[in-house]
Design a protein around this motif. Structure first.
Motif, mmCIF file in Angstrom:
data_model
loop_
_atom_site.group_PDB
_atom_site.id
_atom_site.type_symbol
_atom_site.label_atom_id
_atom_site.label_comp_id
_atom_site.label_asym_id
_atom_site.label_seq_id
_atom_site.Cartn_x
_atom_site.Cartn_y
_atom_site.Cartn_z
ATOM 1 N N PHE A 26 0.819 -1.127 -0.302
ATOM 2 C CA PHE A 26 -0.008 -0.037 0.104
ATOM 3 C C PHE A 26 0.875 1.374 0.070
ATOM 4 N N ARG A 27 1.977 1.436 0.784
ATOM 5 C CA ARG A 27 2.829 2.329 0.912
ATOM 6 C C ARG A 27 3.607 2.633 -0.541
ATOM 7 N N ARG A 28 3.928 1.381 -1.315
ATOM 8 C CA ARG A 28 4.437 1.768 -2.534
ATOM 9 C C ARG A 28 3.348 2.059 -3.530
ATOM 10 N N LEU A 29 2.405 1.625 -3.524
ATOM 11 C CA LEU A 29 1.218 2.107 -4.401
ATOM 12 C C LEU A 29 0.996 3.702 -4.196
ATOM 13 N N GLN A 30 1.071 4.181 -2.951
ATOM 14 C CA GLN A 30 0.644 5.236 -2.795
ATOM 15 C C GLN A 30 1.882 6.278 -3.295
ATOM 16 N N ARG A 31 3.197 5.733 -3.550
ATOM 17 C CA ARG A 31 4.082 6.477 -4.195
ATOM 18 C C ARG A 31 3.775 6.294 -5.795
ATOM 19 N N GLU A 108 -7.968 11.337 1.239
ATOM 20 C CA GLU A 108 -7.128 11.578 0.198
ATOM 21 C C GLU A 108 -8.020 10.906 -0.978
ATOM 22 N N LYS A 109 -9.059 11.382 -1.734
ATOM 23 C CA LYS A 109 -10.044 10.757 -2.317
ATOM 24 C C LYS A 109 -9.174 10.870 -3.773
ATOM 25 N N SER A 110 -8.252 11.683 -4.197
ATOM 26 C CA SER A 110 -7.859 11.530 -5.358
ATOM 27 C C SER A 110 -7.204 10.086 -5.829
ATOM 28 N N LEU A 111 -6.599 9.489 -4.716
ATOM 29 C CA LEU A 111 -6.128 8.202 -4.787
ATOM 30 C C LEU A 111 -7.099 7.343 -5.389
ATOM 31 N N LEU A 112 -8.332 7.366 -4.986
ATOM 32 C CA LEU A 112 -9.305 6.579 -5.378
ATOM 33 C C LEU A 112 -9.851 6.584 -6.854
ATOM 34 N N ARG A 113 -9.311 7.376 -7.553
ATOM 35 C CA ARG A 113 -9.775 7.591 -9.032
ATOM 36 C C ARG A 113 -8.564 7.117 -10.065
ATOM 37 N N PRO A 114 -9.081 6.538 -10.875
ATOM 38 C CA PRO A 114 -7.817 6.105 -11.870
ATOM 39 C C PRO A 114 -7.360 7.260 -12.473
ATOM 40 N N PRO A 115 -6.026 7.250 -13.039
ATOM 41 C CA PRO A 115 -5.624 8.280 -13.512
ATOM 42 C C PRO A 115 -6.002 8.458 -15.125
ATOM 43 N N PRO A 116 -6.180 9.675 -15.868
ATOM 44 C CA PRO A 116 -6.454 9.765 -17.231
ATOM 45 C C PRO A 116 -5.613 8.750 -17.993
ATOM 46 N N ALA A 133 14.144 -3.356 -14.635
ATOM 47 C CA ALA A 133 15.577 -3.106 -14.021
ATOM 48 C C ALA A 133 15.832 -4.114 -12.834
ATOM 49 N N ARG A 134 14.825 -4.084 -11.749
ATOM 50 C CA ARG A 134 14.997 -4.963 -10.506
ATOM 51 C C ARG A 134 14.960 -6.343 -11.145
ATOM 52 N N SER A 135 14.237 -6.641 -12.016
ATOM 53 C CA SER A 135 14.500 -8.301 -12.209
ATOM 54 C C SER A 135 15.527 -8.714 -12.945
ATOM 55 N N GLU A 136 16.575 -7.744 -13.481
ATOM 56 C CA GLU A 136 17.779 -8.192 -14.027
ATOM 57 C C GLU A 136 18.996 -7.703 -13.095
ATOM 58 N N GLY A 137 18.397 -7.261 -11.771
ATOM 59 C CA GLY A 137 19.754 -7.231 -11.131
ATOM 60 C C GLY A 137 20.104 -5.856 -10.739
ATOM 61 N N TRP A 138 19.575 -4.902 -11.273
ATOM 62 C CA TRP A 138 20.066 -3.366 -11.107
ATOM 63 C C TRP A 138 19.293 -3.028 -9.884
ATOM 64 N N HIS A 139 20.081 -2.120 -9.174
ATOM 65 C CA HIS A 139 19.865 -1.434 -8.146
ATOM 66 C C HIS A 139 19.072 0.003 -8.557
ATOM 67 N N VAL A 140 17.732 0.247 -8.417
ATOM 68 C CA VAL A 140 16.910 1.397 -8.675
ATOM 69 C C VAL A 140 17.042 2.424 -7.622
ATOM 70 N N ILE A 141 17.496 3.580 -8.167
ATOM 71 C CA ILE A 141 17.875 4.929 -7.379
ATOM 72 C C ILE A 141 16.624 6.027 -7.797
ATOM 73 N N SER A 142 15.648 6.135 -7.251
ATOM 74 C CA SER A 142 14.555 6.946 -7.483
ATOM 75 C C SER A 142 13.886 7.562 -6.563
ATOM 76 N N PRO A 143 13.679 9.022 -6.455
ATOM 77 C CA PRO A 143 13.208 9.732 -5.665
ATOM 78 C C PRO A 143 11.704 9.333 -5.456
ATOM 79 N N THR A 144 10.987 8.799 -6.443
ATOM 80 C CA THR A 144 9.494 8.318 -6.314
ATOM 81 C C THR A 144 9.548 6.993 -5.694
ATOM 82 N N LEU A 145 10.248 5.926 -6.085
ATOM 83 C CA LEU A 145 10.217 4.815 -5.482
ATOM 84 C C LEU A 145 10.821 4.710 -4.011
ATOM 85 N N SER A 146 11.772 5.600 -3.416
ATOM 86 C CA SER A 146 12.184 5.401 -2.135
ATOM 87 C C SER A 146 11.721 6.520 -1.254
ATOM 88 N N SER A 147 11.633 6.246 -0.065
ATOM 89 C CA SER A 147 11.336 7.325 0.878
ATOM 90 C C SER A 147 12.434 8.504 0.950
#
Length: 365
Positions: A26-31, A108-116, A133-147
């Motif tokens: 759920f936390r990952r989906l929130q991002r 946060e009702k905006s999260l209940l609607r599917p995006p355009p 990338a993760r499935s092939e062994g890469w380390h993902v450095i992302s401001p979206t994926l990480s807290s």
């Protein structure tokens, strides 16, 4: 003054209890906003780890069954990625009302609607890059994926990679001007994590590979507007209430001192239009020695039969011109990772010898 909304009578909804791995989902989906079963399998660590009971890695089928159960219980919502394909379409999930209560953000009702649709294509492509990338062994450095508390350490790895490679070039070419480049980099290196990167270390040679990931966001401009240029988007009246009187009764301001003016009797408060999101290329590091590029957009179309793009979108052309002008063609030539990873693909007609009906080429994802 506006009055607080009256709550309907009855007991307040309780917060459901969930397993730790479901809370992480759920936390990952929130991002990420949306996720497919393949993406959830590789972007939620528990779903692809070893099963302690069997000693084997958990399968994507197991992840799919977990998502289906959470959708039936009201924690997630589900829709087709390509409704025009019917039963041949994949599915994606986003947060439901029960998941928002678990996360402590039921309003946060905006999260209940599917995006355009155009935003959905971008989100699914971006998440596919992360998952592939993760499935092939890469380390993902992302401001979206990480807290946010992990951003300084992740940025340190990126800055450290560039610094080491610049220092290496200073030693190899002491009179090549790299010493000045290194000093410029140390003065202007990024102080916040704003872009996506892929990092992999070869266990045998101990060499690192860093890839800059750019997935074009159709909601944001690629280049910053020229100084003094007027905004192209028309003014839209605010939907937020006035900070002074609490009502939502805006009109365009005609005297030039502001953009909007509250029309409530006796108020007269003024407001400015919100600042637009920064351009996607703004803040991109100028010095990228030995860094590769992964450039994608959600509207270009890839042909698996020819291994080339059938359609190159105008925004992808703009990105290529930007990198060619800023980093020469050397950086563009490194865009060889995951060549088949695009949002749109041309479906190759079935061979008549296979016994299936031949169909004309159509768009697919």
């Amino acid at each position: 003054m506006t009055t607080a909304p009256v709550r309907r009578p009855g007991p307040r909804a309780t917060v459901p209890e969930v397993a730790p791995e479901e809370l992480r989902l759920f936390r990952r989906l929130q991002r990420l906003r949306v996720v497919t079963p393949f993406q959830a399998h590789w972007l939620v660590e528990h779903f692809n780890e070893l099963n302690p009971d069997t000693g084997r890695g958990r399968t994507e089928r197991n992840t799919r069954m977990r998502l289906q159960r959470l959708e039936k219980e009201g924690f997630l919502k589900q829709a087709l990625t390509h409704p025009e394909r019917g039963g041949y379409s994949g599915v994606y999930y986003w947060l439901g009302g029960k998941a928002l209560r678990v996360l402590g953000c039921p309003d946060e009702k905006s999260l209940l609607r599917p995006p355009p649709v155009h935003v959905l294509r971008y989100l699914l492509l971006r998440n596919d890059v992360y998952a592939r990338a993760r499935s092939e062994g890469w380390h993902v450095i992302s401001p979206t994926l990480s807290s946010e508390d992990l951003h300084p350490k992740l940025l340190e790895r990126v800055n450290g990679y560039v610094t080491r490679h610049l220092e290496k070039r200073v030693k190899q070419y002491p009179r090549g001007g790299w010493a000045d480049t290194l000093r410029d980099w140390q003065r202007a290196m990024p102080t916040s994590l704003r872009f996506d990167w892929l990092l992999k270390q070869d266990q045998v040679s101990n060499n690192e590979t860093l890839v800059l990931v750019v997935v074009d966001d159709p909601r944001r401009a690629i280049l910053a507007p020229k100084p003094g240029a007027k905004p192209k988007a028309p003014l839209k009246l605010p939907t937020t209430p006035c900070a002074k009187c609490g009502t939502t009764a805006w009109a365009l301001c005609r005297d030039g001192r502001a953009d909007f003016q509250c029309t409530t009797s006796g108020c007269g408060a003024a407001a400015r239009r919100p600042q637009p999101a920064p351009a996607q290329s703004e803040g991109l590091p100028r010095y990228l020695p030995d860094v590769e590029l992964l450039l994608r957009d959600p509207t270009s179309r890839w042909n698996p039969a020819t291994g080339e793009l059938d359609h190159v979108s105008p925004r992808l052309r703009q990105w290529r011109r930007f990198f060619e002008k800023r980093n020469q063609k050397d950086l563009l030539a490194t865009d060889t990772r995951f060549p088949d990873l695009w949002a749109e693909k041309t479906r190759v007609p079935t061979s008549p010898s296979s016994g299936a009906l031949s169909r004309p080429a159509i768009k697919s994802a």
